[in-house]
Design an enzyme around this catalytic site. Structure first.
Site, short mmCIF file in Angstrom:
data_model
loop_
_atom_site.label_atom_id
_atom_site.label_comp_id
_atom_site.label_asym_id
_atom_site.label_seq_id
_atom_site.Cartn_x
_atom_site.Cartn_y
_atom_site.Cartn_z
N ASP A 1 37.72 27.86 -19.92
CA ASP A 1 38.76 26.99 -19.37
C ASP A 1 39.45 27.60 -18.15
OD1 ASP A 1 40.14 29.03 -20.58
OD2 ASP A 1 41.48 27.75 -21.75
N SER B 1 44.98 15.82 -43.40
CA SER B 1 43.92 16.19 -44.32
C SER B 1 43.63 15.03 -45.27
CB SER B 1 44.30 17.48 -45.06
OG SER B 1 43.20 18.00 -45.78
N ASP C 1 39.01 23.91 -37.12
CA ASP C 1 39.22 23.51 -38.51
C ASP C 1 37.96 23.81 -39.32
OD1 ASP C 1 39.90 22.33 -40.88
OD2 ASP C 1 40.46 20.40 -40.01
N HIS D 1 43.18 24.19 -39.65
CA HIS D 1 43.53 23.02 -40.45
C HIS D 1 45.03 22.86 -40.64
CE1 HIS D 1 42.29 19.78 -43.13
NE2 HIS D 1 43.06 20.24 -44.08
N ASP E 1 35.88 32.26 -24.38
CA ASP E 1 37.32 32.23 -24.11
C ASP E 1 37.64 31.79 -22.69
OD1 ASP E 1 40.03 32.63 -23.96
OD2 ASP E 1 40.00 34.76 -24.43
#
Length: 557
Positions: A282, A213, A447, A485, A279
């Site tokens: 992938d 951060s 994030d 984050h 979702d």
């Protein structure tokens, strides 16, 4: 009498004149305490500075691991086991008598491996970083750097938070602001090197910087401003486009005032809609959005617009607009540092995550537990509390400034000044590369404290400036899908320190890294793992195999 930098006794070690250090003597405990009162002259610090002074040096016995019930992040609940070491506390005097001192802590292990790690800070700093914690993104079950033999250190960046005062108050003093922007980290680095020479009779063979951060911004700032200072840098979720982030915090907060604020049940609604749309991109429906870029094209917030009366099962027109603002870039009408004019939007993915504790995702970072208020309150979102305060103290330089009247164009000169200080967006890393430096950046793609697309854009800018082949040799960008984050939401933990040292010291570039998701309590059980993919690759399920094993996934475009 305070000892100064002269070629005699202990002071000789501080000046680099002796080959025997106080911790390599027959009595390291006494040698440790002898550091108390030592001074490091301004001539040993590579920037204009006051004198550094060791206020205390104490021998600390080895400790065992301890785990608390609660903390601001999962890793913060863990106090890792540490070996016996010399704990050095000190400060660097300011040049401006009105500016605060720079405080630092240095930990010198009894059994030193010849390396050092500087820890970055967080938020607006103002709290002493001890250098004793786990590193950002570290696995919970692996030893901290001090236990591995590294000398470790950190700083408060040159100001100290005070109860009842906003964390941005220090920025009203020019020297404190410059220290926060970049100077304190270099000054503390130089002082730490001098003290290591005193302790061990030699300086560190390798210096590393690790931060997350704000600390991630500090790491990239070191690579850009002081390329000779560190051999390897790991920067996690770095807030490098600092000016853009603070203005986005203001903009995104204003969007949620009044009818635009989104209630917790509606956050859950959006979160589930994003998962429904993205979702399985992938190849596996597992609650993780592994390809947020593709998800941008698939998720349409308009589909959640209320057709009747507002309810928790839909979004009002004002709430739909709030989401669109969050997802949109923020544009300036003038150039910031290094020619940037745009701060990327956020999302989608991770809207309803529980970061740690009762709230997370949108609620913690963007919305808060109460709508944005004037003046900002800590119950508001972190983005609003931080961004609004930055506008008042950094840019307007008026604690009572009316945020509803703020226009960037009215403060262009000051915005440019702060951007030149704070924004770590210089794409020319040629000097860092030339000295053999290695850089790893990790962006968490869910994030909402900052936009992960800033780090992606920065990497692209470095490639455009220096060329792909050159960048591949010293700078790797990785992304952790669905992770927020602070490192929750999916597999987020990886030993980057070993990866970084292998690259710096043995020329072995990181390969086949794995992210793991762990319990934050012993025995730190791993529940699932994924390959850590270099951007622009993302993990995709092979179609068979254990869905919780990294080997069942491959990194693909």
């Amino acid at each position: 009498m305070i000892r100064s930098i002269l070629c005699m006794g202990l002071a000789a070690s501080l000046a680099g004149c002796a080959s025997t250090g106080v911790l390599t003597s027959a009595d390291p405990k006494t040698g440790c305490t002898s550091l108390t009162g030592s001074t490091i002259g301004a001539d040993r610090i590579g920037l204009p500075s006051g004198v550094a002074r060791v206020t205390s040096a104490t021998w600390v016995a080895a400790s065992k691991i301890a785990v608390a019930e609660r903390g601001p992040t999962p890793s913060a609940t863990i106090t890792p086991a540490n070996p016996e070491h010399c704990k050095v506390l000190g400060s660097i005097a300011p040049l401006d008598p009105a500016a605060p001192a720079i405080n630092f802590q240095l930990n010198l292990p009894a059994h030193w491996n010849g390396r050092s790690v500087q820890y970055g800070g967080g938020g607006f700093n103002g709290t002493l970083i001890t250098g004793l914690a786990l590193l950002p993104a570290a696995r919970f079950d692996e030893p901290a750097p001090l236990a591995r033999g590294y000398a470790t250190y950190g700083t408060d960046s040159g100001h100290q938070n005070q109860p009842g005062q906003p964390p941005q108050v220090f920025a009203l003093n020019d020297e404190a602001l410059v220290n926060f922007a970049h100077a304190s980290y270099k000054k503390v680095r130089d002082v730490a090197v001098a003290l290591m020479q005193a302790a061990y009779g030699r300086g560190p063979s390798r210096l590393y910087f690790v931060g997350s951060s704000e600390g991630g911004r500090e790491g990239l700032t070191m690579a850009q401003r002081y390329p000779e200072a560190f051999d390897g840098i790991f920067s996690r979720v770095p807030v490098i486009h600092w000016t853009g982030l603070q203005h986005a915090g203001l903009r995104d907060g204003l969007a949620t005032m009044g009818e635009g604020w989104i209630r917790p049940p509606q956050v859950k609604l959006v979160h589930e809609a994003v998962l429904a749309a993205c979702d399985a991109l992938d190849g596996l429906a597992d609650g993780l959005v592994s390809d947020p870029i593709a998800c941008k094209a698939r998720f349409n917030v308009e589909a959640l617009r209320c057709t009747g009366a507002p309810a928790d099962t839909c979004l009002s027109p004002a709430q739909v607009q709030s989401v669109k603002v969050l997802h949109s870039p923020l544009r300036f009408d003038f150039d910031l540092a290094h020619g940037l004019r745009e701060y990327p939007g956020r999302g989608p993915s991770g809207e309803g995550l529980v970061s740690y504790g009762p709230t997370g995702g949108w609620t913690a970072w963007w919305l808060g537990s109460t709508p944005p208020s004037l003046p900002p309150q800590q119950s508001n979102s972190i983005a609003w509390y931080y961004g609004a305060g930055a506008i008042q103290y950094f840019y307007a330089r008026d604690p009572a400034y009316d945020l509803l009247k703020y226009k960037a164009a009215d403060h262009e000169k000051r915005i440019r000044e702060v951007s030149a200080l704070m924004d770590a967006t210089n794409p020319d890393l040629s000097a860092f590369r030339a000295r053999g430096g290695k850089l790893i950046v990790l962006e968490n793609m869910a994030d909402y404290a900052q936009s992960p697309y800033v780090g992606i854009g920065y990497h692209q800018a470095v490639v455009q400036t220096m060329g792909q082949a050159a960048v591949d040799g010293f700078f790797h960008l990785y992304t952790a899908p669905n992770v927020d984050h602070v490192g929750t939401g999916g597999p987020a933990n990886v030993d980057m320190l070993d990866a970084l040292t292998d690259w710096v010291e043995r020329g072995q570039a990181p390969a086949k890294l794995q992210l793991v998701e762990q319990s934050a309590k012993p025995p730190f059980t791993v529940s699932r793992a994924r390959p850590l993919c270099r951007w622009p690759l993302v993990p995709r399920y092979r179609g068979s195999g254990d869905v919780n094993a990294a080997a069942s996934f491959e990194c693909r475009p």
